[in-house]
Enzyme design. Structure first.
Site, PDB file in Angstrom:
ATOM      1  N   ARG A  24       0.834  -1.209   0.000  1.00 44.07           N
ATOM      2  CA  ARG A  24       0.000   0.000   0.000  1.00 44.07           C
ATOM      3  C   ARG A  24       0.872   1.265   0.000  1.00 44.07           C
ATOM      4  O   ARG A  24       0.943   1.990  -0.979  1.00 44.07           O
ATOM      5  CB  ARG A  24      -0.956  -0.033   1.219  1.00 44.07           C
ATOM      6  CG  ARG A  24      -2.073   0.986   1.191  1.00 44.07           C
ATOM      7  CD  ARG A  24      -1.678   2.382   1.618  1.00 44.07           C
ATOM      8  NE  ARG A  24      -1.085   2.431   2.946  1.00 44.07           N
ATOM      9  CZ  ARG A  24      -0.494   3.513   3.432  1.00 44.07           C
ATOM     10  NH1 ARG A  24      -0.424   4.624   2.720  1.00 44.07           N
ATOM     11  NH2 ARG A  24       0.058   3.512   4.635  1.00 44.07           N
ATOM     12  N   CYS A 250       4.667   9.230   0.278  1.00 49.65           N
ATOM     13  CA  CYS A 250       3.294   9.716   0.198  1.00 49.65           C
ATOM     14  C   CYS A 250       3.230  10.723  -0.940  1.00 49.65           C
ATOM     15  O   CYS A 250       3.959  11.723  -0.937  1.00 49.65           O
ATOM     16  CB  CYS A 250       2.858  10.367   1.515  1.00 49.65           C
ATOM     17  SG  CYS A 250       1.175  10.981   1.391  1.00 49.65           S
ATOM     18  N   ASN A 259       9.519   3.792   3.529  1.00 46.45           N
ATOM     19  CA  ASN A 259       9.363   3.426   4.938  1.00 46.45           C
ATOM     20  C   ASN A 259      10.618   2.698   5.421  1.00 46.45           C
ATOM     21  O   ASN A 259      11.439   2.245   4.629  1.00 46.45           O
ATOM     22  CB  ASN A 259       8.197   2.444   5.092  1.00 46.45           C
ATOM     23  CG  ASN A 259       6.861   3.101   4.856  1.00 46.45           C
ATOM     24  OD1 ASN A 259       6.482   3.327   3.721  1.00 46.45           O
ATOM     25  ND2 ASN A 259       6.173   3.424   5.921  1.00 46.45           N
TER      26      ASN A 259
HETATM   27  P1  HMG Z   1     -12.873  14.853  -2.336  1.00 42.88           P
HETATM   28  O1  HMG Z   1     -12.516  15.240  -3.716  1.00 42.88           O
HETATM   29  O2  HMG Z   1     -13.012  15.919  -1.303  1.00 42.88           O
HETATM   30  O3  HMG Z   1     -14.154  13.910  -2.380  1.00 42.88           O
HETATM   31  O4  HMG Z   1     -11.777  13.825  -1.868  1.00 42.88           O
HETATM   32  P2  HMG Z   1     -15.690  14.242  -2.114  1.00 42.88           P
HETATM   33  O5  HMG Z   1     -16.056  13.679  -0.779  1.00 42.88           O
HETATM   34  O6  HMG Z   1     -15.967  15.687  -2.377  1.00 42.88           O
HETATM   35  O7  HMG Z   1     -16.370  13.373  -3.272  1.00 42.88           O
HETATM   36  C1  HMG Z   1     -16.166  13.713  -4.629  1.00 42.88           C
HETATM   37  C2  HMG Z   1     -16.426  12.503  -5.504  1.00 42.88           C
HETATM   38  O8  HMG Z   1     -15.494  11.469  -5.216  1.00 42.88           O
HETATM   39  C3  HMG Z   1     -17.811  11.888  -5.303  1.00 42.88           C
HETATM   40  O9  HMG Z   1     -18.219  11.409  -6.585  1.00 42.88           O
HETATM   41  C4  HMG Z   1     -17.552  10.702  -4.434  1.00 42.88           C
HETATM   42  O10 HMG Z   1     -18.470   9.614  -4.588  1.00 42.88           O
HETATM   43  C5  HMG Z   1     -16.180  10.264  -4.912  1.00 42.88           C
HETATM   44  P3  HMG Z   1     -19.346  12.211  -7.426  1.00 42.88           P
HETATM   45  O11 HMG Z   1     -20.538  12.237  -6.528  1.00 42.88           O
HETATM   46  O12 HMG Z   1     -18.750  13.583  -7.667  1.00 42.88           O
HETATM   47  O13 HMG Z   1     -19.462  11.379  -8.655  1.00 42.88           O
HETATM   48  N1  HMG Z   1     -15.461   9.563  -3.835  1.00 42.88           N
HETATM   49  C6  HMG Z   1     -14.940   8.325  -3.918  1.00 42.88           C
HETATM   50  N2  HMG Z   1     -14.867   7.432  -4.926  1.00 42.88           N
HETATM   51  C7  HMG Z   1     -14.292   6.243  -4.655  1.00 42.88           C
HETATM   52  N3  HMG Z   1     -13.786   5.923  -3.441  1.00 42.88           N
HETATM   53  C8  HMG Z   1     -13.821   6.789  -2.433  1.00 42.88           C
HETATM   54  C9  HMG Z   1     -14.416   8.056  -2.666  1.00 42.88           C
HETATM   55  N4  HMG Z   1     -14.614   9.119  -1.865  1.00 42.88           N
HETATM   56  C10 HMG Z   1     -15.254  10.035  -2.586  1.00 42.88           C
HETATM   57  N5  HMG Z   1     -13.325   6.460  -1.235  1.00 42.88           N
HETATM   58  C11 HMG Z   1     -11.026  12.015  -0.473  1.00 42.88           C
HETATM   59  C12 HMG Z   1     -11.762  13.328  -0.540  1.00 42.88           C
HETATM   60  C13 HMG Z   1     -10.794  11.676   0.972  1.00 42.88           C
HETATM   61  C14 HMG Z   1     -11.873  10.963  -1.153  1.00 42.88           C
HETATM   62  C15 HMG Z   1      -9.678  12.194  -1.238  1.00 42.88           C
HETATM   63  O14 HMG Z   1      -9.016  13.272  -0.688  1.00 42.88           O
HETATM   64  C16 HMG Z   1      -8.814  10.975  -1.200  1.00 42.88           C
HETATM   65  O15 HMG Z   1      -9.143   9.932  -1.766  1.00 42.88           O
HETATM   66  N6  HMG Z   1      -7.655  11.074  -0.516  1.00 42.88           N
HETATM   67  C17 HMG Z   1      -6.760   9.933  -0.372  1.00 42.88           C
HETATM   68  C18 HMG Z   1      -5.365  10.363  -0.159  1.00 42.88           C
HETATM   69  C19 HMG Z   1      -4.477   9.181   0.057  1.00 42.88           C
HETATM   70  O16 HMG Z   1      -4.812   8.041  -0.227  1.00 42.88           O
HETATM   71  N7  HMG Z   1      -3.261   9.473   0.572  1.00 42.88           N
HETATM   72  C20 HMG Z   1      -2.274   8.451   0.847  1.00 42.88           C
HETATM   73  C21 HMG Z   1      -2.597   7.633   2.072  1.00 42.88           C
HETATM   74  S1  HMG Z   1      -2.171   8.438   3.585  1.00 42.88           S
HETATM   75  C22 HMG Z   1      -0.480   8.081   3.795  1.00 42.88           C
HETATM   76  O17 HMG Z   1       0.147   7.566   2.909  1.00 42.88           O
HETATM   77  C23 HMG Z   1       0.142   8.308   5.147  1.00 42.88           C
HETATM   78  C24 HMG Z   1       0.364   7.028   5.946  1.00 42.88           C
HETATM   79  O18 HMG Z   1       1.222   6.133   5.254  1.00 42.88           O
HETATM   80  C25 HMG Z   1       0.969   7.357   7.323  1.00 42.88           C
HETATM   81  C26 HMG Z   1       2.187   8.281   7.239  1.00 42.88           C
HETATM   82  O19 HMG Z   1       3.173   7.932   6.572  1.00 42.88           O
HETATM   83  O20 HMG Z   1       2.117   9.329   7.873  1.00 42.88           O
HETATM   84  C27 HMG Z   1      -0.959   6.297   6.184  1.00 42.88           C
HETATM   85 MG    MG Z   2       3.397   6.232   5.285  1.00 45.35          MG
END
Ligand code: HMG
Ligand code: MG
Length: 311
Positions: A24, A250, A259
């Site tokens: 992931r 990220c 990592n």
């Molecule tokens: P948004 O654009 O604000 O979404 O994104 P929204 O809530 O306004 O929805 C817009 C559209 O997206 C809608 O569709 C929703 O249905 C669709 P429409 O009605 O316009 O046709 N939608 C989705 N579709 C599929 N799956 C979903 C989903 N959600 C909404 N889950 C959102 C907000 C949170 C979805 C977006 O910002 C996002 O996906 N972010 C993910 C970021 C990410 O994955 N980052 C990496 C992971 S975190 C990380 O790596 C850190 C970690 O490793 C720890 C560390 O190292 O610190 C964990």
């Molecule tokens: Mg991470």
């Protein structure tokens, strides 16, 4: 295969659970999109090496993380792995719906300790993002899923600089109160050092967060991930996130690199006589194979040393 001599340290836990994030955190950050079949084989090989918690993918918006847009196709290819927990990331109700439809049993929400990263990663303020997670955690628990809460930027943030320990502790508390079974402390950009890690953990323990609920998630940008892990073990942490071959990063935080490499962690734990149940040789072979798929060598020092052919 060369192995370290075992010299135990009585002050450390006797068993550690490795939360493997390569499939992931590792693959979400690759410039190229890895074919679904290769991801499935990667996860099968990680399981064969003895890893029992393997974060499989994310049910996030496919436009935000195109690298993991194949979650619906991937999860059924791995979900029958026996005795392996396969957590996935879900940011919102839509993500949880998608995960539940496939029979996922462990999920993770992912919060930020800073406003800037909440905005960059989740398109929301910190409070708005916690409000988005609340119903997700509630519903996941009602479905008897295990819920992890990630907290990013626990030590430093590329936009805001150092992050005060109290600010982090406050949000850890909110994730625990929300119902998260465990909270993983993310050093997203790898700036933590061992004293800082122990200071945060001591604050959390003081504030009544039991150490068994805390995991650590170190990125290795400045080569501190292993030292930081040891510092966490010294305070009783037994859940350590790591990524096979040191993959990771990220896409929403430029300075995030890979990592802590699972192999580097295993080398240290093996030397300390701490049991993980993971076969270092099999895991190294997996990371060498994955590096070939990605077309560049693994950044892990242990992978590099163990895969170097004797003349
Ligand atoms: P948004 O654009 O604000 O979404 O994104 P929204 O809530 O306004 O929805 C817009 C559209 O997206 C809608 O569709 C929703 O249905 C669709 P429409 O009605 O316009 O046709 N939608 C989705 N579709 C599929 N799956 C979903 C989903 N959600 C909404 N889950 C959102 C907000 C949170 C979805 C977006 O910002 C996002 O996906 N972010 C993910 C970021 C990410 O994955 N980052 C990496 C992971 S975190 C990380 O790596 C850190 C970690 O490793 C720890 C560390 O190292 O610190 C964990
Ligand atoms: Mg991470």
């Amino acid at each position: 295969m060369t192995l370290p001599m075992t010299v135990m340290d009585e002050g450390l836990p006797t068993r550690i659970r490795i939360h493997e994030v390569g499939a992931r955190d590792g693959l979400q950050n690759e410039a190229t999109i890895v074919p679904t079949e290769i991801k499935a084989e990667f996860i099968h090989r990680l399981a064969a090496a003895g890893l029992t918690t393997i974060e499989a993918t994310s049910f996030v918006h496919p436009k935000w993380v195109p690298q993991l847009a194949d979650a619906e196709r991937l999860f059924p290819m791995v979900r029958d792995l026996e005795s392996v927990r396969l957590p996935v990331l879900v940011p919102n109700d839509r993500g949880l719906d998608r995960a539940l439809a496939l029979g996922v049993r462990q999920v993770a929400v992912f919060a930020s300790a800073t406003e800037s990263f909440a905005k960059a990663n989740l398109n929301r303020s910190l409070d708005e993002s916690l409000a988005m997670f609340e119903p997700v955690v509630e519903r996941a628990r009602a479905e008897r899923l295990h819920v992890r809460g990630y907290l990013s930027m626990c030590f430093g943030d590329p936009w805001e600089g150092p992050v005060p320990v109290d600010q982090v502790a406050r949000i850890v508390r909110r994730l625990v109160d929300m119902g998260c079974d465990e909270v993983s402390l993310g050093d997203t950009i790898g700036v933590a050092t061992p004293g800082h890690v122990q200071s945060l953990l001591a604050t959390l323990i003081e504030e009544g967060v039991h150490v068994s609920k805390v995991g650590v998630h170190f990125h290795d940008t400045y080569g501190q991930a292993l030292a930081n892990t040891l510092a966490a073990l010294q305070l009783g942490v037994t859940t350590v996130d790591a990524s096979a071959g040191g993959l990771g990063g990220c896409p929403f935080a430029k300075s995030a690199t890979g990592n802590l490499a699972t192999e580097d962690l295993l080398w240290m734990l093996q030397g300390l006589g701490i049991d993980t149940g993971v076969d270092l040789g099999l895991l190294t072979a997996t990371s060498v194979w994955m590096a070939e798929q990605l077309g560049r060598p693994s950044p892990s020092r242990t992978v590099s040393a163990l895969s170097h052919k004797e003349p």
